[in-house]
Design an enzyme around this catalytic site. Structure first.
Site, PDB file in Angstrom:
ATOM      1  N   TYR A 103      -3.360  -1.323  -3.068  1.00 20.29           N
ATOM      2  CA  TYR A 103      -3.745  -1.649  -4.437  1.00 20.29           C
ATOM      3  C   TYR A 103      -5.241  -1.419  -4.693  1.00 20.29           C
ATOM      4  O   TYR A 103      -5.678  -1.379  -5.843  1.00 20.29           O
ATOM      5  CB  TYR A 103      -3.417  -3.101  -4.769  1.00 20.29           C
ATOM      6  CG  TYR A 103      -1.969  -3.478  -4.612  1.00 20.29           C
ATOM      7  CD1 TYR A 103      -0.957  -2.523  -4.594  1.00 20.29           C
ATOM      8  CD2 TYR A 103      -1.596  -4.823  -4.466  1.00 20.29           C
ATOM      9  CE1 TYR A 103       0.372  -2.876  -4.443  1.00 20.29           C
ATOM     10  CE2 TYR A 103      -0.261  -5.184  -4.317  1.00 20.29           C
ATOM     11  CZ  TYR A 103       0.714  -4.212  -4.298  1.00 20.29           C
ATOM     12  OH  TYR A 103       2.028  -4.567  -4.146  1.00 20.29           O
ATOM     13  N   HIS A 132       3.911  -2.421   4.378  1.00 20.53           N
ATOM     14  CA  HIS A 132       4.126  -2.187   2.953  1.00 20.53           C
ATOM     15  C   HIS A 132       5.323  -1.295   2.646  1.00 20.53           C
ATOM     16  O   HIS A 132       6.041  -1.524   1.685  1.00 20.53           O
ATOM     17  CB  HIS A 132       2.870  -1.575   2.333  1.00 20.53           C
ATOM     18  CG  HIS A 132       2.789  -1.761   0.855  1.00 20.53           C
ATOM     19  ND1 HIS A 132       1.610  -1.694   0.155  1.00 20.53           N
ATOM     20  CD2 HIS A 132       3.733  -2.026  -0.080  1.00 20.53           C
ATOM     21  CE1 HIS A 132       1.831  -1.906  -1.130  1.00 20.53           C
ATOM     22  NE2 HIS A 132       3.110  -2.101  -1.302  1.00 20.53           N
TER      23      HIS A 132
END
Length: 311
Positions: free
Chosen positions: A51, A106
């Site tokens: 992110y 992730h």
């Protein structure tokens, strides 16, 4: 506002609703929105190296004045070089923390040379080193979960995109996770409202919302919680934050209501063509919308008959 917690298979606990810093917040300075989430009562913040905003999450945590023990922080491994320990240390430095409450792989695409077991072994090492209290995965399929479980060290969590329209497709994964005490975290659960409006789930949500005195979005989150899953959501609006946190205080859904959502979701979302028509209708005036809808539908049906468009 007190938020209940979910018990993980390693004995740790996490709040059942988390504020996510991905989606539209990726690559942005999220200091203000994370501060706002913490002020509203969120005690679980979900971030990730991918992110590119961990440093802002860290700033918000520091400026909140909250004790470390009062905030659950989830991070995600986003490297491709197998240096899991180096990756989490970088994350911790950006966040200004000494450890994470939960650290996830992730995405399966990060697995180098299909070495699931090797990558998971490195995840176990960072937990042993005290860099993360709990470890888990994200977006893992049944086959990948099975391989991780066979190593003997269970993941505490599998975070997946989950909503009524794709729930059936995850059935085997969800059943396997439940069998091994792996908590499912659901992100993107509001898709029936934000991505697929006008589908068969909508009237079911509206009916239930009237019964419990809530909104359709709150009904979806009640459905997620009824399944035993943790919600991961995000918004930049304070009113939405309050709405989401209020979910835990609304009446529980009945079995019939949960089943009704499941059945409606199994019908699938409206086709993209029909969604486009509905959006056109919403943005036009009443008279122009009626005429425009007739024209668009005629074109859609004509293209469908020619085999150029699937409905």
């Amino acid at each position: 506002m007190s938020v209940p917690t979910a018990l993980l298979n390693d004995g740790n606990q996490i709040p059942v609703i988390a504020f996510g810093t991905g989606s539209k917040l990726k690559y942005k300075d999220v200091t203000a929105v994370v501060e706002q989430a913490l002020e509203a009562g969120f005690s679980h913040i979900d971030t990730a190296a991918h992110y590119a905003n961990e440093q802002f999450v860290g700033r918000a945590l520091r400026e909140s004045g909250l004790a470390r023990a009062d905030v659950c922080v989830t991070g995600k491994y986003g490297g491709r070089d197998d240096d899991v320990q180096g990756a989490i240390r970088t994350t911790l430095r950006k966040l200004g923390l000494t450890h994470l409450d939960l650290y996830l792989v992730h995405h399966p695409s990060l697995i180098v040379n299909d070495d699931v077991e090797g990558l998971w072994g490195r995840m176990v090492e960072i937990r042993t080193a005290g860099l993360a209290k709990s470890i888990g995965v994200s977006n893992f399929t049944l086959e990948l979960l099975q391989r991780v479980v066979k190593t003997g060290m269970l993941p505490a969590v599998n975070q997946i995109q989950l909503h009524p329209y794709n729930y059936a497709s995850w059935k085997e994964v969800l059943e396997f996770s439940a069998k091994h005490g792996i908590v499912t975290e659901a992100y993107g659960s509001l898709a029936p409202i934000t991505t697929y409006p006008g589908g068969p789930v909508d009237p079911v949500l509206s009916t239930i919302a009237r019964r419990i005195g809530g909104t359709p979005g709150q009904v979806i989150f009640k459905w997620v919680h009824a399944k035993g899953f943790v919600v991961v959501t995000t918004t930049e609006r304070r009113t939405r934050l309050d709405e989401y946190l209020a979910v835990v205080h609304l009446p529980d859904l009945t079995k019939d209501e949960i089943d009704a959502i499941d059945r409606a979701g199994a019908l699938g979302p409206p086709s993209s063509a029909l969604v486009r028509v509905r959006e056109l209708v919403r943005t036009e005036g009443a008279r122009r919308a009626a005429l425009g809808t007739m024209v668009v539908l005629s074109v859609v049906l004509f293209l469908h008959q020619l085999g150029c468009l699937a409905l």
